[in-house]
Design an enzyme around this catalytic site. Sequence first.
Site, PDB file in Angstrom:
ATOM      1  N   ASP A  50       0.853  -1.187   0.000  1.00  0.00           N
ATOM      2  CA  ASP A  50       0.000   0.000   0.000  1.00  0.00           C
ATOM      3  C   ASP A  50       0.891   1.240   0.000  1.00  0.00           C
ATOM      4  O   ASP A  50       1.685   1.446   0.914  1.00  0.00           O
ATOM      5  CB  ASP A  50      -0.886  -0.003   1.247  1.00  0.00           C
ATOM      6  CG  ASP A  50      -1.711   1.271   1.331  1.00  0.00           C
ATOM      7  OD1 ASP A  50      -2.691   1.380   0.581  1.00  0.00           O
ATOM      8  OD2 ASP A  50      -1.356   2.167   2.121  1.00  0.00           O
ATOM      9  N   TYR A  55       3.023   9.989   0.707  1.00  0.00           N
ATOM     10  CA  TYR A  55       4.112   9.492   1.552  1.00  0.00           C
ATOM     11  C   TYR A  55       5.496   9.915   1.046  1.00  0.00           C
ATOM     12  O   TYR A  55       6.486   9.737   1.749  1.00  0.00           O
ATOM     13  CB  TYR A  55       4.078   7.957   1.667  1.00  0.00           C
ATOM     14  CG  TYR A  55       2.778   7.380   2.185  1.00  0.00           C
ATOM     15  CD1 TYR A  55       1.833   8.164   2.857  1.00  0.00           C
ATOM     16  CD2 TYR A  55       2.487   6.030   2.004  1.00  0.00           C
ATOM     17  CE1 TYR A  55       0.640   7.629   3.309  1.00  0.00           C
ATOM     18  CE2 TYR A  55       1.296   5.481   2.467  1.00  0.00           C
ATOM     19  CZ  TYR A  55       0.373   6.279   3.112  1.00  0.00           C
ATOM     20  OH  TYR A  55      -0.799   5.734   3.557  1.00  0.00           O
ATOM     21  N   LYS A  84      -2.332   5.968  -3.989  1.00  0.00           N
ATOM     22  CA  LYS A  84      -3.449   6.867  -3.718  1.00  0.00           C
ATOM     23  C   LYS A  84      -3.286   8.250  -4.345  1.00  0.00           C
ATOM     24  O   LYS A  84      -2.182   8.786  -4.422  1.00  0.00           O
ATOM     25  CB  LYS A  84      -3.615   7.041  -2.201  1.00  0.00           C
ATOM     26  CG  LYS A  84      -3.743   5.736  -1.445  1.00  0.00           C
ATOM     27  CD  LYS A  84      -4.008   5.957   0.031  1.00  0.00           C
ATOM     28  CE  LYS A  84      -3.670   4.739   0.849  1.00  0.00           C
ATOM     29  NZ  LYS A  84      -2.235   4.574   1.075  1.00  0.00           N
ATOM     30  N   HIS A 117      -7.321   9.256  -1.615  1.00  0.00           N
ATOM     31  CA  HIS A 117      -6.719   9.192  -0.273  1.00  0.00           C
ATOM     32  C   HIS A 117      -7.683   9.648   0.831  1.00  0.00           C
ATOM     33  O   HIS A 117      -7.758   9.040   1.894  1.00  0.00           O
ATOM     34  CB  HIS A 117      -5.439  10.040  -0.238  1.00  0.00           C
ATOM     35  CG  HIS A 117      -4.464   9.625   0.813  1.00  0.00           C
ATOM     36  ND1 HIS A 117      -3.117   9.545   0.601  1.00  0.00           N
ATOM     37  CD2 HIS A 117      -4.633   9.257   2.104  1.00  0.00           C
ATOM     38  CE1 HIS A 117      -2.506   9.148   1.715  1.00  0.00           C
ATOM     39  NE2 HIS A 117      -3.408   8.975   2.637  1.00  0.00           N
TER      40      HIS A 117
END
Length: 311
Positions: A50, A55, A84, A117
Amino acid sequence: MTTDSLRFTRISTHASGAIPAVGFGTLIPDPLVTGQATKAALEAGFRHLDCAERYRNEEAVGDAVQEAFKAGTLQRRDLFVTTKLWNTNHRPDRVKPAFDASRRRLQVDDIDCYIIHTPFAFQPGDEQDPRDERGRVVYDRGVTLAETWGAMERLVDEGHCKSIGLSDITLEKLREIVAVARIRPAMVQVESHPYLPEWELVDFCREHGIVLQAFAALGHAMKPNLLADPVITSIAERLNKTPAQIALAWAVQRGTAFLTTSTNPRRIQENFDISTLPEDAMREMRDKITTNIRFNSVVETGVPGFIPRVG
């Protein structure tokens, strides 16, 4: 001796075949550590990664995956990759460029599941965390979630995106999207653990062929500490497992997928090595755990609570 197959569970969806229930989350601030942890996760047996644009470490994940491909220890078809769309890219014209940029960073042609997200649109632009002069998030009122979803559906039509989903969503908002969707979500990712079982959402997802994937499946060591819960610790002792393994096995056995994140290879292996709980343990967890708490307020704000600020 037969190996318990719980850790290899795949959950069918109406969309992209089956999703590995046991997932490794890559919300790790340091890209170098991300690469090492991803490598350890793949070696442990995780086959669902994931990721997220937010990030800022998709390249590191991509490098680790490519290394496994080159070593011949992993084939692309065995790996399920989720990433995402961040909140600043909700406008339909920004969705495809964001998707393509993630594919490029992850070094894969296809994304197995692309997820919105959060349901909150932020001011579009390169600043991932747009704030006004008083430090408040600047939301984008010029786009609806349904419009963003339409752009996600077009990604599936174009072929490099196998399925789409949502994250940090309430049941009410999910109902709205399912009602207007041409292509239904394959997966929704929400905070869920024995202290926040979300049974109603689990039932709705099952009814519509949607996989519910639990993040914060171990409560992120926040207070009250889920892994110190007397019901869980007594089951763990009885079955000679760790409290984490009990909470994760519970997640899979009730029909959901989960994400777990660690940078410690021993803990990564432990989180993968789950096995089936006896029925009475499942019943005990349902009936005797009375704490109910949400650790992450992202469903109210769109601001993830677990992302460390990079100052």
